[in-house]
Design a protein around this motif. Structure first.
Motif, PDB file in Angstrom:
ATOM      1  N   SER A 105     -17.603  10.473 -15.179  1.00 47.24           N
ATOM      2  CA  SER A 105     -17.186  11.985 -14.819  1.00 47.24           C
ATOM      3  C   SER A 105     -15.746  12.234 -14.233  1.00 47.24           C
ATOM      4  CB  SER A 105     -17.983  12.382 -13.456  1.00 47.24           C
ATOM      5  OG  SER A 105     -17.486  11.543 -12.585  1.00 47.24           O
ATOM      6  N   SER A 106     -15.258  13.531 -14.219  1.00 43.65           N
ATOM      7  CA  SER A 106     -13.820  13.819 -13.726  1.00 43.65           C
ATOM      8  C   SER A 106     -13.513  13.438 -12.488  1.00 43.65           C
ATOM      9  CB  SER A 106     -13.716  15.354 -14.021  1.00 43.65           C
ATOM     10  OG  SER A 106     -14.555  15.990 -13.332  1.00 43.65           O
ATOM     11  N   LEU A 107     -14.724  12.980 -11.513  1.00 39.81           N
ATOM     12  CA  LEU A 107     -14.324  12.819 -10.430  1.00 39.81           C
ATOM     13  C   LEU A 107     -15.215  11.406  -9.981  1.00 39.81           C
ATOM     14  CD1 LEU A 107     -13.862  15.045  -7.319  1.00 39.81           C
ATOM     15  CD2 LEU A 107     -15.043  12.868  -6.895  1.00 39.81           C
ATOM     16  N   GLU A 108     -14.483  10.277  -9.997  1.00 37.32           N
ATOM     17  CA  GLU A 108     -15.226   8.794  -9.767  1.00 37.32           C
ATOM     18  C   GLU A 108     -14.745   8.425  -8.477  1.00 37.32           C
ATOM     19  OE1 GLU A 108     -14.468   5.965 -12.821  1.00 37.32           O
ATOM     20  OE2 GLU A 108     -14.532   7.487 -14.236  1.00 37.32           O
ATOM     21  N   LEU A 109     -15.603   7.859  -7.885  1.00 37.24           N
ATOM     22  CA  LEU A 109     -15.697   7.107  -6.479  1.00 37.24           C
ATOM     23  C   LEU A 109     -15.733   5.878  -6.683  1.00 37.24           C
ATOM     24  CD1 LEU A 109     -18.025   9.490  -4.404  1.00 37.24           C
ATOM     25  CD2 LEU A 109     -15.359  10.070  -4.942  1.00 37.24           C
ATOM     26  N   PHE A 110     -14.847   4.893  -5.732  1.00 40.05           N
ATOM     27  CA  PHE A 110     -15.101   3.552  -5.662  1.00 40.05           C
ATOM     28  C   PHE A 110     -14.722   3.121  -4.488  1.00 40.05           C
ATOM     29  CE2 PHE A 110     -10.679   4.746  -6.739  1.00 40.05           C
ATOM     30  CZ  PHE A 110      -9.817   4.015  -5.987  1.00 40.05           C
ATOM     31  N   ILE A 111     -15.220   1.663  -4.306  1.00 34.70           N
ATOM     32  CA  ILE A 111     -15.081   0.904  -3.279  1.00 34.70           C
ATOM     33  C   ILE A 111     -14.477  -0.415  -3.860  1.00 34.70           C
ATOM     34  CG2 ILE A 111     -16.346   1.922  -1.513  1.00 34.70           C
ATOM     35  CD1 ILE A 111     -18.363  -0.217  -2.072  1.00 34.70           C
ATOM     36  N   TYR A 112     -13.571  -1.145  -2.940  1.00 35.86           N
ATOM     37  CA  TYR A 112     -13.315  -2.631  -3.428  1.00 35.86           C
ATOM     38  C   TYR A 112     -12.912  -3.464  -2.266  1.00 35.86           C
ATOM     39  CZ  TYR A 112      -8.454  -0.644  -2.470  1.00 35.86           C
ATOM     40  OH  TYR A 112      -7.365  -0.041  -1.698  1.00 35.86           O
ATOM     41  N   VAL A 113     -12.694  -4.822  -2.756  1.00 34.13           N
ATOM     42  CA  VAL A 113     -12.513  -5.805  -1.589  1.00 34.13           C
ATOM     43  C   VAL A 113     -11.831  -6.837  -2.447  1.00 34.13           C
ATOM     44  CG1 VAL A 113     -14.554  -6.867  -1.822  1.00 34.13           C
ATOM     45  CG2 VAL A 113     -13.165  -7.002   0.230  1.00 34.13           C
ATOM     46  N   GLY A 114     -10.879  -7.602  -1.906  1.00 36.28           N
ATOM     47  CA  GLY A 114     -10.375  -8.794  -2.736  1.00 36.28           C
ATOM     48  C   GLY A 114      -9.164  -9.399  -2.184  1.00 36.28           C
ATOM     49  N   PRO A 115      -8.748 -10.553  -2.366  1.00 39.39           N
ATOM     50  CA  PRO A 115      -7.627 -11.361  -1.801  1.00 39.39           C
ATOM     51  C   PRO A 115      -6.302 -10.865  -2.593  1.00 39.39           C
ATOM     52  CG  PRO A 115      -8.455 -12.613  -3.790  1.00 39.39           C
ATOM     53  CD  PRO A 115      -9.404 -11.351  -3.739  1.00 39.39           C
ATOM     54  N   GLU A 116      -5.422 -11.063  -1.851  1.00 37.17           N
ATOM     55  CA  GLU A 116      -4.015 -10.644  -1.918  1.00 37.17           C
ATOM     56  C   GLU A 116      -3.038 -11.893  -1.748  1.00 37.17           C
ATOM     57  OE1 GLU A 116      -2.213  -6.652  -0.823  1.00 37.17           O
ATOM     58  OE2 GLU A 116      -0.517  -7.935  -0.077  1.00 37.17           O
ATOM     59  N   PHE A 117      -2.298 -12.256  -2.618  1.00 35.95           N
ATOM     60  CA  PHE A 117      -1.367 -13.261  -2.648  1.00 35.95           C
ATOM     61  C   PHE A 117       0.265 -12.906  -2.483  1.00 35.95           C
ATOM     62  CE2 PHE A 117      -4.926 -14.659  -5.206  1.00 35.95           C
ATOM     63  CZ  PHE A 117      -5.302 -15.566  -4.509  1.00 35.95           C
ATOM     64  N   ASP A 118       0.749 -12.937  -1.175  1.00 38.29           N
ATOM     65  CA  ASP A 118       2.170 -12.682  -0.987  1.00 38.29           C
ATOM     66  C   ASP A 118       3.154 -13.649  -1.038  1.00 38.29           C
ATOM     67  OD1 ASP A 118       0.789  -9.923  -0.358  1.00 38.29           O
ATOM     68  OD2 ASP A 118       0.250 -10.852   1.519  1.00 38.29           O
ATOM     69  N   PHE A 119       4.373 -13.238  -1.598  1.00 44.41           N
ATOM     70  CA  PHE A 119       5.503 -14.181  -1.895  1.00 44.41           C
ATOM     71  C   PHE A 119       6.652 -13.443  -1.220  1.00 44.41           C
ATOM     72  CE2 PHE A 119       2.486 -14.572  -5.216  1.00 44.41           C
ATOM     73  CZ  PHE A 119       2.216 -16.134  -5.081  1.00 44.41           C
ATOM     74  N   SER A 120       7.279 -14.175  -0.011  1.00 50.77           N
ATOM     75  CA  SER A 120       8.502 -13.507   0.541  1.00 50.77           C
ATOM     76  C   SER A 120       9.625 -13.607  -0.360  1.00 50.77           C
ATOM     77  CB  SER A 120       8.641 -14.410   1.645  1.00 50.77           C
ATOM     78  OG  SER A 120       9.446 -13.828   2.586  1.00 50.77           O
ATOM     79  N   LEU A 121      10.420 -12.552  -0.030  1.00 49.69           N
ATOM     80  CA  LEU A 121      11.772 -12.361  -0.692  1.00 49.69           C
ATOM     81  C   LEU A 121      12.821 -12.772   0.359  1.00 49.69           C
ATOM     82  CD1 LEU A 121      11.211  -9.114  -2.703  1.00 49.69           C
ATOM     83  CD2 LEU A 121      11.175 -11.289  -3.451  1.00 49.69           C
ATOM     84  N   ASP A 122      13.863 -12.229   0.051  1.00 50.15           N
ATOM     85  CA  ASP A 122      15.240 -12.577   0.780  1.00 50.15           C
ATOM     86  C   ASP A 122      15.228 -11.738   2.206  1.00 50.15           C
ATOM     87  OD1 ASP A 122      17.637 -13.727   1.774  1.00 50.15           O
ATOM     88  OD2 ASP A 122      18.682 -12.099   0.900  1.00 50.15           O
ATOM     89  N   ASN A 123      14.486 -12.456   3.034  1.00 48.46           N
ATOM     90  CA  ASN A 123      14.133 -11.817   4.650  1.00 48.46           C
ATOM     91  C   ASN A 123      15.461 -12.365   5.364  1.00 48.46           C
ATOM     92  OD1 ASN A 123      11.739 -10.090   4.155  1.00 48.46           O
ATOM     93  ND2 ASN A 123      10.788 -11.690   3.836  1.00 48.46           N
ATOM     94  N   ASP A 124      15.580 -11.515   6.326  1.00 51.56           N
ATOM     95  CA  ASP A 124      16.568 -12.059   7.364  1.00 51.56           C
ATOM     96  C   ASP A 124      15.866 -13.054   8.482  1.00 51.56           C
ATOM     97  OD1 ASP A 124      18.541 -12.196   9.243  1.00 51.56           O
ATOM     98  OD2 ASP A 124      18.747 -10.335   9.789  1.00 51.56           O
ATOM     99  N   GLN A 125      16.409 -14.257   8.451  1.00 50.67           N
ATOM    100  CA  GLN A 125      15.700 -15.090   9.564  1.00 50.67           C
ATOM    101  C   GLN A 125      16.126 -15.082  10.750  1.00 50.67           C
ATOM    102  OE1 GLN A 125      13.229 -16.774   8.299  1.00 50.67           O
ATOM    103  NE2 GLN A 125      13.555 -16.392   6.089  1.00 50.67           N
ATOM    104  N   HIS A 126      17.431 -14.256  11.025  1.00 47.44           N
ATOM    105  CA  HIS A 126      17.994 -14.322  12.212  1.00 47.44           C
ATOM    106  C   HIS A 126      18.095 -12.857  12.955  1.00 47.44           C
ATOM    107  CE1 HIS A 126      20.457 -15.052  15.973  1.00 47.44           C
ATOM    108  NE2 HIS A 126      20.940 -14.052  15.772  1.00 47.44           N
ATOM    109  N   ILE A 127      16.897 -12.327  13.701  1.00 45.29           N
ATOM    110  CA  ILE A 127      16.554 -11.267  14.046  1.00 45.29           C
ATOM    111  C   ILE A 127      17.126 -10.749  15.584  1.00 45.29           C
ATOM    112  CG2 ILE A 127      14.572  -9.510  14.160  1.00 45.29           C
ATOM    113  CD1 ILE A 127      13.457 -10.950  11.903  1.00 45.29           C
ATOM    114  N   LEU A 128      16.573 -11.600  16.465  1.00 49.04           N
ATOM    115  CA  LEU A 128      16.679 -11.243  17.837  1.00 49.04           C
ATOM    116  C   LEU A 128      17.541 -12.617  18.553  1.00 49.04           C
ATOM    117  CD1 LEU A 128      12.969 -10.211  18.896  1.00 49.04           C
ATOM    118  CD2 LEU A 128      14.906  -8.829  18.419  1.00 49.04           C
ATOM    119  N   ASP A 129      18.510 -11.961  19.402  1.00 47.49           N
ATOM    120  CA  ASP A 129      19.390 -12.985  19.756  1.00 47.49           C
ATOM    121  C   ASP A 129      18.556 -13.791  20.894  1.00 47.49           C
ATOM    122  OD1 ASP A 129      21.813 -12.019  18.889  1.00 47.49           O
ATOM    123  OD2 ASP A 129      22.143 -10.778  20.457  1.00 47.49           O
TER     124      ASP A 129
END
Length: 198
Positions: A105-129
């Motif tokens: 139809s012109s208006l479809e509904l959906f639900i979903y669930v699943g895993p996510e794999f995250d890979f860190s980029l160049d994040n600042d490691q020194h943040i708080l004194d």
């Protein structure tokens, strides 16, 4: 042999669509006893997405798989007097199993669930004194759950909650008596997304 032919036939009848997905992150940071400023937990994500729609189970109802490769950025401010901005940048690869309703139809509904794999980029490691160490994880695993609507078979709106399993970063703080306290942080996020399929 019959099973192989059946699987091949199912794959051949599947509909594959490529699109671009982007949206807004509102990050629910868990940072131990650190003070958080609640007015700046914003972020965004953007990248290509692939939707594989399997043949319908019953008329109007079908299954699908959605895989994306997203640049994902989340941030928060820590401290009240002189807040410091913490920002994470990563490549997120969500793999979601989707159930479609009113398919075709012109208006479809959906639900979903699943895993996510995250890979860190160049994040600042020194943040708080006051932090002796602040180490972002090189990779992380999280779970997505959400729902949405597909308009005119090409414009998709969805809401999602991304829950990190484990830790986003590990922090060691120096206390007032020079004792060291370690804790883990998590950057869960509520997400609002817009996807355009070609």
């Amino acid at each position: 042999m019959t099973l192989v032919l059946a699987l091949w036939g199912t794959t051949a009848m599947a509909q594959v669509r490529l699109g671009v997905k982007g949206g807004y992150n509102y990050t629910n940071w868990e940072l131990g006893k650190l003070d958080l400023k609640g007015d700046d937990k914003n972020g965004f994500f953007i990248g290509p997405t692939l939707k594989i729609s399997l043949p319908a189970i019953t008329p109007g109802v079908g299954l699908g798989v959605n895989v994306s490769g997203l640049y994902d950025q989340r941030k928060v401010k820590v401290g009240e007097a002189d807040p410091v901005e913490i920002k994470t940048k990563m490549v997120a690869v969500p793999v979601n199993m989707q159930i479609d309703f009113l398919r075709g139809s012109s208006l479809e509904l959906f639900i979903y669930v699943g895993p996510e794999f995250d890979f860190s980029l160049d994040n600042d490691q020194h943040i708080l004194d006051s932090a002796r160490t602040w180490k972002f994880k090189d990779s992380a695993f999280s779970i997505n759950a959400g729902a949405g609507v597909l308009l005119l078979k090409c414009l998709q709106l969805s809401v999602n909650y991304n829950m990190v399993c484990g830790a986003t970063a590990e922090v060691t703080m120096e206390g007032v008596t020079n004792d060291m306290k370690s804790f883990k942080t998590r950057a869960n996020a509520g997400q609002l997304a817009l996807t355009v399929y070609f």
